[in-house]
Design an enzyme around this catalytic site. Structure first.
Site, PDB file in Angstrom:
ATOM      1  N   VAL A  11     -43.070 -53.440  44.137  1.00  0.00           N
ATOM      2  CA  VAL A  11     -43.020 -53.495  42.681  1.00  0.00           C
ATOM      3  C   VAL A  11     -42.055 -52.414  42.224  1.00  0.00           C
ATOM      4  CG1 VAL A  11     -45.307 -54.523  42.310  1.00  0.00           C
ATOM      5  CG2 VAL A  11     -45.076 -52.041  42.475  1.00  0.00           C
ATOM      6  N   SER A  12     -41.552 -52.566  41.007  1.00  0.00           N
ATOM      7  CA  SER A  12     -40.499 -51.662  40.543  1.00  0.00           C
ATOM      8  C   SER A  12     -41.006 -50.355  39.954  1.00  0.00           C
ATOM      9  CB  SER A  12     -39.639 -52.365  39.493  1.00  0.00           C
ATOM     10  OG  SER A  12     -39.030 -53.492  40.063  1.00  0.00           O
ATOM     11  N   THR A  13     -42.165 -50.385  39.337  1.00  0.00           N
ATOM     12  CA  THR A  13     -42.634 -49.182  38.643  1.00  0.00           C
ATOM     13  C   THR A  13     -44.029 -48.794  39.104  1.00  0.00           C
ATOM     14  OG1 THR A  13     -43.556 -50.462  36.815  1.00  0.00           O
ATOM     15  CG2 THR A  13     -41.266 -49.720  36.574  1.00  0.00           C
ATOM     16  N   GLN A  16     -47.156 -50.764  37.987  1.00  0.00           N
ATOM     17  CA  GLN A  16     -47.384 -52.107  38.497  1.00  0.00           C
ATOM     18  C   GLN A  16     -48.225 -52.031  39.766  1.00  0.00           C
ATOM     19  OE1 GLN A  16     -43.183 -53.174  38.754  1.00  0.00           O
ATOM     20  NE2 GLN A  16     -43.493 -54.713  37.159  1.00  0.00           N
TER      21      GLN A  16
END
Length: 182
Positions: A11-13, A16
């Site tokens: 996931v990017s952040t 998340q």
């Protein structure tokens, strides 16, 4: 002897959650799942991906839920796939018809990579347009300066050098030198 299935979730952040991806990868037969919270726009700093690739052996398969979990640029995707192919490792996606052990799977992978890169470029364009609009309305002024140029100049006038000023103010020497220029 058939190779092993290894899962990769991303996931990017930090806000998340990877648990849905991890569950899908385990349901697909992956005994080992590596996960990380890093941007997909680059492969730099993605330690878990690097470890997973280094760990695989000929005949193994890396499984992702979707190809955008692996890479957002066609260049990064192509480099990853090329490295996997050189190691005789396949790539599969649980939510897309991707299996690099087949010609159709490789073709579909390449098409999805192009779309992922296009999506990233469009998102970047929209972001820049929004920033420009906010600037024109006076809403967006950018980040507030973190360095007080007057304070740097006062310390220079007191005879302090760039290294000492950077230590006192907790800033980089390059920033001090930039402010010291006439």
């Amino acid at each position: 002897m058939a190779g092993q299935l290894f899962g990769y979730a991303r996931v990017s952040t930090t806000d998340q959650d990877v648990s849905i991806q991890e569950a899908a990868l385990k349901a697909a037969g992956c005994a080992i799942v590596r996960a990380e919270k890093r941007t997909g726009t680059t492969t730099e700093g993605r330690v878990e991906l690097r470890n997973l690739i280094d760990f695989t052996r000929a005949g193994d398969t890396i499984v992702v839920t979707r190809i955008d979990r692996l890479a957002r640029s066609i260049g990064d995707l192509a480099a990853i796939v090329k490295e996997l192919e050189s190691r005789q490792v396949s790539l599969k996606a649980t939510e897309q018809p991707i299996d690099t052990s087949t010609a159709a799977g490789r073709a579909f992978l390449q098409m999805l990579g192009v779309f992922a890169e296009f999506e990233t470029a469009i998102r970047r364009e929209r972001q820049l347009e929004g920033i420009e609009q906010a600037k024109s309305l006076g809403v967006y002024k950018g980040r507030k300066p973190s360095i007080d140029p007057g304070r740097v100049k006062r310390l220079v006038a007191e005879g302090k050098g760039a290294s000492e000023i950077s230590r006192i103010l907790g800033i980089g020497r390059a920033s001090v030198y930039r402010l010291m220029r006439p």
